[in-house]
Design an enzyme around this catalytic site. Structure first.
Site, PDB file in Angstrom:
ATOM      1  N   LYS A 291      21.229   5.786  18.715  1.00  0.00           N
ATOM      2  CA  LYS A 291      22.335   4.833  19.404  1.00  0.00           C
ATOM      3  C   LYS A 291      23.055   3.981  18.174  1.00  0.00           C
ATOM      4  CE  LYS A 291      23.804   5.439  23.209  1.00  0.00           C
ATOM      5  NZ  LYS A 291      24.504   6.399  23.797  1.00  0.00           N
TER       6      LYS A 291
ATOM      7  N   SER B  92      12.326   9.724  26.258  1.00  0.00           N
ATOM      8  CA  SER B  92      13.376  10.989  26.157  1.00  0.00           C
ATOM      9  C   SER B  92      13.088  11.741  25.117  1.00  0.00           C
ATOM     10  CB  SER B  92      14.788  10.167  25.870  1.00  0.00           C
ATOM     11  OG  SER B  92      14.996   9.764  24.702  1.00  0.00           O
TER      12      SER B  92
HETATM   13  C1  LIG Z   1      16.123   6.534  24.532  1.00  0.00           C
HETATM   14  C2  LIG Z   1      17.570   7.274  24.876  1.00  0.00           C
HETATM   15  N1  LIG Z   1      17.643   8.752  25.000  1.00  0.00           N
HETATM   16  C3  LIG Z   1      18.522   9.508  25.257  1.00  0.00           C
HETATM   17  C4  LIG Z   1      19.840   8.747  25.351  1.00  0.00           C
HETATM   18  C5  LIG Z   1      21.029   9.540  25.650  1.00  0.00           C
HETATM   19  O1  LIG Z   1      21.791   9.946  24.754  1.00  0.00           O
HETATM   20  P1  LIG Z   1      23.542   9.918  24.903  1.00  0.00           P
HETATM   21  O2  LIG Z   1      24.031   8.671  25.532  1.00  0.00           O
HETATM   22  O3  LIG Z   1      24.048  10.302  23.560  1.00  0.00           O
HETATM   23  O4  LIG Z   1      23.622  11.129  25.959  1.00  0.00           O
HETATM   24  C6  LIG Z   1      19.652   7.357  25.215  1.00  0.00           C
HETATM   25  C7  LIG Z   1      21.097   6.667  25.423  1.00  0.00           C
HETATM   26  O5  LIG Z   1      21.136   5.522  25.281  1.00  0.00           O
HETATM   27  C8  LIG Z   1      18.908   6.651  24.818  1.00  0.00           C
HETATM   28  O6  LIG Z   1      18.791   5.249  24.749  1.00  0.00           O
END
Ligand SMILES: Cc1ncc(COP(=O)(O)O)c(C=O)c1O
Length: 306
Positions: free
Chosen positions: A46, A267
């Site tokens: 991010k 994630s």
């Molecule tokens: C750890 C993590 N994984 C995945 C995401 C999702 O990414 P995106 O907002 O680009 O869809 C985020 C978003 O904040 C995140 O902090």
């Protein structure tokens, strides 16, 4: 050798790593490539969106010199914004649900941010941030933005989010893999990563998949909010959606750490689980890339590493 003008210039350009040990262990046909975005200055992907949104706002005049910046965050966008705002001289207010892990608030405060914690909706569990929880955070972020005459660095609406991945993340993956990647998957929060990556990768014949939780109550912080419309994904012609459980995300984050020495968060585990499933099915024999979105260090207080 180059000396960078600030840590903001160190955002992006992360390594792409072959997961040969996992491919062998699971006897996969094809290749798994992990983009190590946890090696960014704020330990997440991010940082890219934060830099891009602030730079675009300064260039257009939407954000004046020294003006306060406000944004809602699961912690990672806020950390990226705290870094960019510290370097560029903007006070920053991060608005976050109490459902996210405590180390995130501590890190943002250390970087000079003011952190406003919003209690979760009735019935929500700590460590599981629902769409309803996020709506409460959104309400608070809107109120604080008005009260402070601030600029809202809106990751759900502003094009700078997806642009960062269309101009950075995706071309990096394409070039680092010598144009060999055939599919990309990503766990969706704002959809900025997936939407931006799709914009660059689809015209190059790469199939792009969304990763979603199988259940609204899941531990995968940063996304899976089951929102009806994500503007960052407008126009992204997805090849499909891969659904993963919280348990699969957990198991795969642990596998990534133990087998490949890559210490990511939930994630990252969700993305690995999805990429493996793709190589076992629709993308058999292909080259599947995904992001290690943030660092496992952000989850020391959670069940991930118990
Ligand atoms: C750890 C993590 N994984 C995945 C995401 C999702 O990414 P995106 O907002 O680009 O869809 C985020 C978003 O904040 C995140 O902090």
């Amino acid at each position: 050798m180059t000396v960078l003008p600030s840590v903001v210039a160190a955002i992006g350009g992360t390594p792409l790593v072959e997961l040969g040990r996992i491919s062998d262990e699971l006897e996969l046909e094809g290749r798994l490539l992990a983009k190590l975005d946890y090696l960014n200055p704020g330990f997440s992907k991010k940082d890219r969106a934060a830099r891009s949104i602030i730079e675009q706002a300064r260039a257009s005049g939407a954000l004046a010199e020294g003006q306060t910046v406000v944004e809602l965050t699961s912690g990672n966008m806020g950390t990226g914004l705290a870094i960019v705002c510290a370097v560029m001289g903007h006070p920053f207010v991060a608005v976050m649900s109490t459902g996210n892990s405590e180390e995130r608030a501590r890190m943002m405060r250390a970087l000079g941010a003011e952190v406003v914690l919003v209690p979760q909706a009735k019935g929500s569990r700590r460590g599981e941030v629902s769409g309803e929880d996020l709506a409460l955070v959104e309400e608070a972020a809107q109120r604080i933005t008005t009260e402070r005459g601030a600029f809202r660095a809106d990751q759900f609406a502003l094009p700078g989010n997806a642009d960062a991945h269309a101009a950075g993340t995706a071309p990096e993956i394409w070039e680092q893999s010598d144009g060999q990647v055939t599919a990309f998957c990503d766990f969706v929060g704002s959809g900025g990563t997936l939407g931006g990556a799709a914009r660059y990768l689809l015209p190059r014949g790469v199939r792009v998949y969304a990763v979603e939780p199988d259940n609204p109550a899941h531990p995968i912080q940063g996304g899976g909010y089951a929102m009806a419309h994500l503007p960052q994904l407008d126009g992204a012609d997805l090849a499909g959606t891969v659904t993963v459980s919280g348990a699969e995300a957990t198991e795969n984050a642990r596998l990534l750490a133990k087998t490949e020495g890559i210490f990511g968060g939930y994630s990252a585990g969700a993305n690995l689980a999805a990429a493996v499933r793709l190589l076992q099915g629709a993308e058999k024999g292909g080259v599947v890339a995904f992001l290690v979105c943030d660092s496992g260090l952000k989850y020391l207080s959670t069940d991930l590493w118990e």
